[in-house]
Design an enzyme around this catalytic site. Sequence first.
Site, PDB file in Angstrom:
ATOM      1  N   TYR A 289      -4.735   6.182  -0.243  1.00 46.75           N
ATOM      2  CA  TYR A 289      -4.597   4.595  -0.300  1.00 46.75           C
ATOM      3  C   TYR A 289      -4.834   3.772   0.912  1.00 46.75           C
ATOM      4  O   TYR A 289      -4.434   4.983   2.142  1.00 46.75           O
ATOM      5  CB  TYR A 289      -2.709   4.817  -0.566  1.00 46.75           C
ATOM      6  CG  TYR A 289      -2.399   3.601  -0.448  1.00 46.75           C
ATOM      7  CD1 TYR A 289      -2.342   2.339  -1.698  1.00 46.75           C
ATOM      8  CD2 TYR A 289      -1.659   2.983   0.631  1.00 46.75           C
ATOM      9  CE1 TYR A 289      -2.005   1.543  -2.168  1.00 46.75           C
ATOM     10  CE2 TYR A 289      -0.846   1.570   0.171  1.00 46.75           C
ATOM     11  CZ  TYR A 289      -1.123   0.993  -0.610  1.00 46.75           C
ATOM     12  OH  TYR A 289      -0.534  -0.122  -1.228  1.00 46.75           O
ATOM     13  N   TYR A 339      -8.020  -4.059  -5.274  1.00 45.54           N
ATOM     14  CA  TYR A 339      -6.707  -3.750  -4.627  1.00 45.54           C
ATOM     15  C   TYR A 339      -5.517  -3.687  -5.945  1.00 45.54           C
ATOM     16  O   TYR A 339      -5.252  -4.952  -6.059  1.00 45.54           O
ATOM     17  CB  TYR A 339      -6.204  -4.090  -3.326  1.00 45.54           C
ATOM     18  CG  TYR A 339      -4.555  -4.537  -2.663  1.00 45.54           C
ATOM     19  CD1 TYR A 339      -4.406  -2.854  -1.842  1.00 45.54           C
ATOM     20  CD2 TYR A 339      -4.005  -4.783  -3.286  1.00 45.54           C
ATOM     21  CE1 TYR A 339      -3.455  -2.207  -1.791  1.00 45.54           C
ATOM     22  CE2 TYR A 339      -2.147  -3.864  -2.262  1.00 45.54           C
ATOM     23  CZ  TYR A 339      -1.697  -2.850  -2.083  1.00 45.54           C
ATOM     24  OH  TYR A 339      -1.135  -2.778  -1.894  1.00 45.54           O
TER      25      TYR A 339
END
Length: 387
Positions: A289, A339
């Site tokens: 992430y 994203y």
Amino acid sequence: MARTPKPVIGVTAAVAGVGESEFGRSVDRPLDRLVIDACRAALADAGLAASDVDGVVATAPWPGPDTVSQALGIQRDHTASPGIPAGAGPVAAIEAARLAVESGRASAVLVYYGYAGSKPGGPYAFHAHDPVKASLEMPFGWYGQPVYFAAWAQRYLHTYSVSPDELGSIAIANRKWAQLTPGAQRAKPLSAQDYLASPMIASPLRAADCCLITDGAGAVVVTTTDRARDLRTPPVLVAGSSTVTFGPAMTSYFTQAPDLCSFGSSRSGPRAFAEAGLRPADIDVAEIYDCFSISQAIQLEDLGFCDRGGAFGFTADGNTEPGGALPVNTHGGHLAYAYIPGIVHVIEAVRQLRGERGAAQVPDARTALVAALAGGEHSTLILTEDR
């Protein structure tokens, strides 16, 4: 009182299908339609019909599992939600789906996540709805995710005597992967000079250190390994997983965590490795992430891939880029691909283990790690090919 099903001995879980919707900045389609598109793509990838699915794990309040199930024609026997936001939520949802399959609660589970980052308020709106932040943090300048992670980056630079100019290696490496990935939102080459010319957003984080703004959705189908072997695509096994809560609540985590150089990955990672019977050295590809470059750096260290304070040097030496010893964020990550928090990392890991990534394929990839955070919560997932 309802009886809790016991684990079905010998049953293991596998990812049988993955799918994405159209995505990009300011996509002119409602979020629920993007989610339905991703779910249909994942079912088609697995070769399953909606009638084959009996479980749904939702990772966001909208669209809810009732909306999605009705639109697809799914008759649910099992519904769950990890109740965790941001990147860790979709990764934790895979763990929830795995547990449902292995316990016998469901035979095939659909996991989905949609994100509308370009809509009014965007990602800033999430924290703006928190009354504690609105009353006690925002009036003093603590507003928006770049400011939160800039504090972590400043602490990291101070603790490990890293120069701000050294932060660019992660953005540069992730961009190299995006150049090999069709559809990546930010595929323009990025040199060290380009990085230093990137506008400062919240010192020391530049625009190149910050994730994209994306509207889109992703979905994953989890079923038993035996069933997955009879479906359209090669199964990817769920070998280990862990979701932990560490430190204060989201309300104050990013401004008042006890350690600004470590996330919950320091706990979820070792647990997932132990369950999978693997070590960091056994991982062929990692999807970590990267809402900001500093978050990728800290997780690399927490997960044992490099020494404390060494993540940016590890990346600058070429280890995470194409041809490196540990390919990381092989689609470009949240910094350069899209994203849609967490779920696109799971999808990329699955595609790597299937050998579907063309120019971005990691040779002989047999093991993959996915790691994602959501404030004090963190999830680590370890996937392997079907041997």
